[in-house]
Design a protein around this motif. Structure first.
Motif, PDB file in Angstrom:
ATOM      1  N   ASP A  24      22.921  57.657 -90.855  1.00  0.00           N
ATOM      2  CA  ASP A  24      22.668  58.904 -90.118  1.00  0.00           C
ATOM      3  C   ASP A  24      22.048  59.955 -91.030  1.00  0.00           C
ATOM      4  N   ILE A  25      20.756  59.822 -91.270  1.00  0.00           N
ATOM      5  CA  ILE A  25      20.043  60.737 -92.173  1.00  0.00           C
ATOM      6  C   ILE A  25      20.091  62.171 -91.645  1.00  0.00           C
ATOM      7  N   GLU A  26      20.044  62.312 -90.342  1.00  0.00           N
ATOM      8  CA  GLU A  26      20.047  63.646 -89.712  1.00  0.00           C
ATOM      9  C   GLU A  26      21.305  64.435 -90.072  1.00  0.00           C
ATOM     10  N   SER A  27      22.411  63.723 -90.321  1.00  0.00           N
ATOM     11  CA  SER A  27      23.693  64.402 -90.599  1.00  0.00           C
ATOM     12  C   SER A  27      24.016  64.456 -92.086  1.00  0.00           C
ATOM     13  N   ALA A  28      23.046  64.222 -92.937  1.00  0.00           N
ATOM     14  CA  ALA A  28      23.287  64.269 -94.382  1.00  0.00           C
ATOM     15  C   ALA A  28      23.750  65.664 -94.813  1.00  0.00           C
ATOM     16  N   TYR A  29      24.598  65.716 -95.851  1.00  0.00           N
ATOM     17  CA  TYR A  29      25.147  66.992 -96.323  1.00  0.00           C
ATOM     18  C   TYR A  29      25.327  66.930 -97.843  1.00  0.00           C
ATOM     19  N   PRO A  30      25.258  68.089 -98.524  1.00  0.00           N
ATOM     20  CA  PRO A  30      25.423  68.106 -99.983  1.00  0.00           C
ATOM     21  C   PRO A  30      26.908  68.058-100.353  1.00  0.00           C
ATOM     22  N   ASN A  31      27.268  67.262-101.379  1.00  0.00           N
ATOM     23  CA  ASN A  31      28.657  67.213-101.828  1.00  0.00           C
ATOM     24  C   ASN A  31      28.880  68.253-102.923  1.00  0.00           C
ATOM     25  N   ARG A  32      30.043  68.224-103.558  1.00  0.00           N
ATOM     26  CA  ARG A  32      30.368  69.239-104.551  1.00  0.00           C
ATOM     27  C   ARG A  32      29.475  69.154-105.779  1.00  0.00           C
ATOM     28  N   ASP A  33      28.939  67.972-106.011  1.00  0.00           N
ATOM     29  CA  ASP A  33      28.060  67.800-107.183  1.00  0.00           C
ATOM     30  C   ASP A  33      26.606  68.136-106.875  1.00  0.00           C
ATOM     31  N   GLY A  34      26.356  68.597-105.661  1.00  0.00           N
ATOM     32  CA  GLY A  34      25.010  68.962-105.295  1.00  0.00           C
ATOM     33  C   GLY A  34      24.154  67.790-104.847  1.00  0.00           C
ATOM     34  N   GLU A  35      24.777  66.604-104.753  1.00  0.00           N
ATOM     35  CA  GLU A  35      24.047  65.424-104.299  1.00  0.00           C
ATOM     36  C   GLU A  35      24.221  65.249-102.797  1.00  0.00           C
ATOM     37  N   TRP A  36      23.224  64.674-102.173  1.00  0.00           N
ATOM     38  CA  TRP A  36      23.255  64.526-100.729  1.00  0.00           C
ATOM     39  C   TRP A  36      24.028  63.250-100.322  1.00  0.00           C
ATOM     40  N   GLU A  37      24.988  63.447 -99.422  1.00  0.00           N
ATOM     41  CA  GLU A  37      25.767  62.336 -98.866  1.00  0.00           C
ATOM     42  C   GLU A  37      25.203  62.007 -97.481  1.00  0.00           C
ATOM     43  N   VAL A  38      24.927  60.737 -97.249  1.00  0.00           N
ATOM     44  CA  VAL A  38      24.389  60.299 -95.962  1.00  0.00           C
ATOM     45  C   VAL A  38      25.452  59.469 -95.228  1.00  0.00           C
ATOM     46  N   PRO A  39      25.985  59.964 -94.110  1.00  0.00           N
ATOM     47  CA  PRO A  39      26.998  59.201 -93.357  1.00  0.00           C
ATOM     48  C   PRO A  39      26.458  57.840 -92.910  1.00  0.00           C
ATOM     49  N   GLU A  40      27.313  56.848 -92.970  1.00  0.00           N
ATOM     50  CA  GLU A  40      26.911  55.493 -92.600  1.00  0.00           C
ATOM     51  C   GLU A  40      28.037  54.831 -91.800  1.00  0.00           C
ATOM     52  N   GLU A  41      27.699  54.308 -90.636  1.00  0.00           N
ATOM     53  CA  GLU A  41      28.669  53.583 -89.815  1.00  0.00           C
ATOM     54  C   GLU A  41      28.328  52.099 -89.852  1.00  0.00           C
ATOM     55  N   ASN A  42      29.346  51.290 -90.136  1.00  0.00           N
ATOM     56  CA  ASN A  42      29.133  49.855 -90.271  1.00  0.00           C
ATOM     57  C   ASN A  42      29.932  49.065 -89.239  1.00  0.00           C
ATOM     58  N   ASP A  43      29.286  48.108 -88.634  1.00  0.00           N
ATOM     59  CA  ASP A  43      29.951  47.173 -87.724  1.00  0.00           C
ATOM     60  C   ASP A  43      29.743  45.764 -88.262  1.00  0.00           C
ATOM     61  N   VAL A  44      30.830  44.979 -88.261  1.00  0.00           N
ATOM     62  CA  VAL A  44      30.769  43.611 -88.748  1.00  0.00           C
ATOM     63  C   VAL A  44      31.056  42.653 -87.603  1.00  0.00           C
ATOM     64  N   TYR A  45      30.281  41.606 -87.487  1.00  0.00           N
ATOM     65  CA  TYR A  45      30.433  40.613 -86.431  1.00  0.00           C
ATOM     66  C   TYR A  45      30.634  39.227 -87.061  1.00  0.00           C
ATOM     67  N   PRO A  46      31.481  38.361 -86.508  1.00  0.00           N
ATOM     68  CA  PRO A  46      32.313  38.630 -85.342  1.00  0.00           C
ATOM     69  C   PRO A  46      33.357  39.711 -85.638  1.00  0.00           C
ATOM     70  N   ARG A  47      33.632  40.545 -84.623  1.00  0.00           N
ATOM     71  CA  ARG A  47      34.576  41.642 -84.789  1.00  0.00           C
ATOM     72  C   ARG A  47      35.986  41.097 -85.041  1.00  0.00           C
ATOM     73  N   VAL A  48      36.785  41.853 -85.778  1.00  0.00           N
ATOM     74  CA  VAL A  48      38.183  41.493 -86.020  1.00  0.00           C
ATOM     75  C   VAL A  48      39.032  42.757 -85.945  1.00  0.00           C
ATOM     76  N   LEU A  49      40.330  42.567 -85.716  1.00  0.00           N
ATOM     77  CA  LEU A  49      41.272  43.685 -85.796  1.00  0.00           C
ATOM     78  C   LEU A  49      41.661  43.841 -87.258  1.00  0.00           C
ATOM     79  N   GLN A  50      41.113  44.836 -87.901  1.00  0.00           N
ATOM     80  CA  GLN A  50      41.368  44.996 -89.326  1.00  0.00           C
ATOM     81  C   GLN A  50      42.852  45.247 -89.582  1.00  0.00           C
ATOM     82  N   GLY A  51      43.403  44.500 -90.538  1.00  0.00           N
ATOM     83  CA  GLY A  51      44.805  44.654 -90.905  1.00  0.00           C
ATOM     84  C   GLY A  51      45.775  43.922 -90.001  1.00  0.00           C
TER      85      GLY A  51
END
Length: 296
Positions: A59-86
């Motif tokens: 999600d480049i549109e939602s990127a934001y600067p962290n405390r170190d002044g570097e840009w953080e880019v949110p990333e959502e990951n989906d893994v297939y086949p899906r599992v109930l984690q834990g």
């Protein structure tokens, strides 16, 4: 050593997030209406080598600067086949009756796919299926759950928890209410505990431990096995026939003996006949005796 790119990804076999090697990758970039990248990857776990498909939304549109002044880019990951984690499901699912096992498996799929309303209905359906398999009848699921406890299949505390599953299923069916993820996780644990108690542990105990017996069918099997050591015409009380195994039925012996007498009188049990009532080896009160019959 491999020079392929590596990522952290959840491995269903290892049951945790592990290092994965990207085997094949393809990316699509969007820069028109909304800045984002979509990455499609085939990844292999560097621990167990299990291969899965991974989709990442950057999600480049939602990127934001962290405390170190570097840009953080949110990333959502989906893994297939899906599992109930834990989640660790029932391993010995083959011990479950066919219908019960199929409904349980479909419920796991529904929860994994975040189909929460269907999951609520399915969990209720598992309880219904268990009642059907055990021959627990009643006009409502409420009555049947209470009978599960009164017949000794589950404890009173277990029954109270199963009523929560009933409420969840009713809300999903009649109010189209979507359960929270946390509630579904707990409800799944309750249902799995039911299946473990009624089916899995029962199979594992057989031939390994000697549990107490309160149900007539199991008592009759125990008694028939004990009668193999006696001859036709032997007249003795149940305590003598059962010997050391008396401890397994001691809490329910009076009820079981009454049912045995009824079975003998109706002709449903022919290995014994009703004998005299008399003291036995200094007993404080007279005991009902039974006479071993010749095999038909």
């Amino acid at each position: 050593m491999s020079t392929k790119e590596k990522v952290k990804s959840y491995c269903s076999t290892c049951g945790r997030e592990t290092n994965h090697e990207i085997i094949v990758a393809h990316s699509i970039s969007h820069r028109d209406d909304y800045d984002c990248d979509i990455k499609y990857q085939i990844v292999g776990c560097l621990g167990c080598e299990f291969v899965s498909f991974r989709k990442s939304f950057v999600d480049i549109e939602s990127a934001y600067p962290n405390r170190d002044g570097e840009w953080e880019v949110p990333e959502e990951n989906d893994v297939y086949p899906r599992v109930l984690q834990g989640h660790v499901g029932i391993e010995d699912i083959f011990h479950l009756p066919d219908v019960v096992g199929k409904i349980y498996t479909e419920v796991l799929t529904a929860i994994t796919e975040d189909a929460r309303i269907l999951s609520g209905l399915g969990l209720r359906g598992v309880v219904e299926a268990v009642c059907n398999d055990l021959g627990i009848t009643g006009r409502s699921l409420e009555t049947r759950i209470n009978k599960l406890a009164s017949s000794g299949h589950i404890s009173k505390s277990d029954a109270e928890r199963l009523h929560a599953i009933r409420f969840m299923g009713n809300d999903a069916a009649h109010e189209i209410r979507r359960p929270h993820d946390g509630a579904l996780r707990v409800a799944l644990k309750i249902v799995e505990h039911l299946l473990q108690s009624v089916y899995i542990l029962e199979k594992e105990v057989e031939g390994r431990l000697e549990p107490a017996i309160s149900k007539y069918e199991k008592f009759e099997t125990l008694l028939l096995d004990a009668l193999n050591e006696y001859s036709p015409g032997d007249e003795l009380p149940l305590a003598k026939f059962l010997g050391k195994d008396l401890r397994r039925v001691k809490e329910s012996i009076s009820i079981l003996e009454s049912e045995l007498i009824s079975k003998i009188q109706s002709g449903a049990f022919t290995s014994l006949s009703i004998g005299r009532v008399d003291a036995y080896q200094g007993s404080q009160s007279p005991l009902q005796h039974f006479v071993v019959q010749s095999p038909v």
